[in-house]
Design a protein around this motif. Structure first.
Motif, PDB file in Angstrom:
ATOM      1  N   SER A   3       0.719  -1.225  -0.113  1.00 23.24           N
ATOM      2  CA  SER A   3       0.029   0.107   0.061  1.00 23.24           C
ATOM      3  C   SER A   3       0.918   1.182   0.013  1.00 23.24           C
ATOM      4  O   SER A   3       1.742   1.447   0.732  1.00 23.24           O
ATOM      5  N   ARG A   4       0.658   2.005  -0.872  1.00 19.21           N
ATOM      6  CA  ARG A   4       1.209   3.734  -0.886  1.00 19.21           C
ATOM      7  C   ARG A   4       0.984   4.422   0.353  1.00 19.21           C
ATOM      8  O   ARG A   4       1.804   5.071   0.839  1.00 19.21           O
ATOM      9  N   ASP A   5      -0.102   4.039   1.219  1.00 20.29           N
ATOM     10  CA  ASP A   5      -0.467   4.413   2.536  1.00 20.29           C
ATOM     11  C   ASP A   5       0.707   4.091   3.683  1.00 20.29           C
ATOM     12  O   ASP A   5       0.565   4.610   4.851  1.00 20.29           O
ATOM     13  N   LEU A   6       1.240   2.923   3.306  1.00 21.74           N
ATOM     14  CA  LEU A   6       2.273   2.417   4.202  1.00 21.74           C
ATOM     15  C   LEU A   6       3.692   2.550   3.708  1.00 21.74           C
ATOM     16  O   LEU A   6       4.580   1.573   3.535  1.00 21.74           O
ATOM     17  N   ARG A   7       3.956   3.620   3.119  1.00 26.42           N
ATOM     18  CA  ARG A   7       5.424   3.732   2.586  1.00 26.42           C
ATOM     19  C   ARG A   7       6.351   4.100   3.708  1.00 26.42           C
ATOM     20  O   ARG A   7       6.244   4.902   4.697  1.00 26.42           O
ATOM     21  N   ILE A   8       7.478   3.411   3.382  1.00 29.81           N
ATOM     22  CA  ILE A   8       8.787   3.377   4.447  1.00 29.81           C
ATOM     23  C   ILE A   8       9.804   3.832   3.769  1.00 29.81           C
ATOM     24  O   ILE A   8      10.232   3.068   2.506  1.00 29.81           O
ATOM     25  N   LEU A   9      10.552   4.755   4.052  1.00 28.26           N
ATOM     26  CA  LEU A   9      11.761   5.108   3.805  1.00 28.26           C
ATOM     27  C   LEU A   9      12.785   4.439   4.497  1.00 28.26           C
ATOM     28  O   LEU A   9      13.077   4.634   5.816  1.00 28.26           O
TER      29      LEU A   9
END
Length: 128
Positions: A3-9
């Motif tokens: 999910s793009r709502d759960l983006r992690i760097l």
């Protein structure tokens, strides 16, 4: 599909570890964006919103702890996980003092996804 709502760097200079983080987090429904150095990370942070940061403890020319402090100066709420081969208890304490929410000793990749999920759940509760 992550999910793009759960983006992690993820800021990790080792390509194998970067791939491992990306695949592992992807299997748990997160979209991991991995960069190898601090300048690229800071540039992305200014342009995009991430739900969480995973930082290597030692990056080229700078420590992950310094980057964590820089993140905390600008962003007090986004969770930060330090994933480091610096595996003494004093390293963990220094990471937490720098503002990390969690400190995981490499190579414990199995701890990444549960830690990330827990921190995001806590952050979600704080947002409500």
């Amino acid at each position: 599909m992550p999910s793009r709502d759960l983006r992690i760097l993820c800021v990790e200079d080792d390509p194998d570890t970067c791939e491992l983080l990306t695949v592992t987090l992807g299997h748990h429904g997160f979209e991991a964006v991995c960069v190898p150095e601090v300048t690229a990370a800071l540039s992305l942070m200014r342009k995009e919103k991430f739900r969480l940061y995973v930082l290597d403890g030692q990056l080229p020319g700078v420590s992950g702890l310094s980057l964590c402090q820089e993140i905390r100066a600008a962003d007090k709420s986004t969770p930060v996980v330090i994933f480091s081969a610096n595996a003494r208890e004093s390293d963990r304490e220094a990471g937490m003092l720098a503002g990390a929410n969690a400190y995981i000793f490499k190579p414990d990749i199995k701890a990444i996804a549960p830690t990330v999920r827990s921190l995001l759940e806590q952050a979600g509760a704080a947002d409500s």
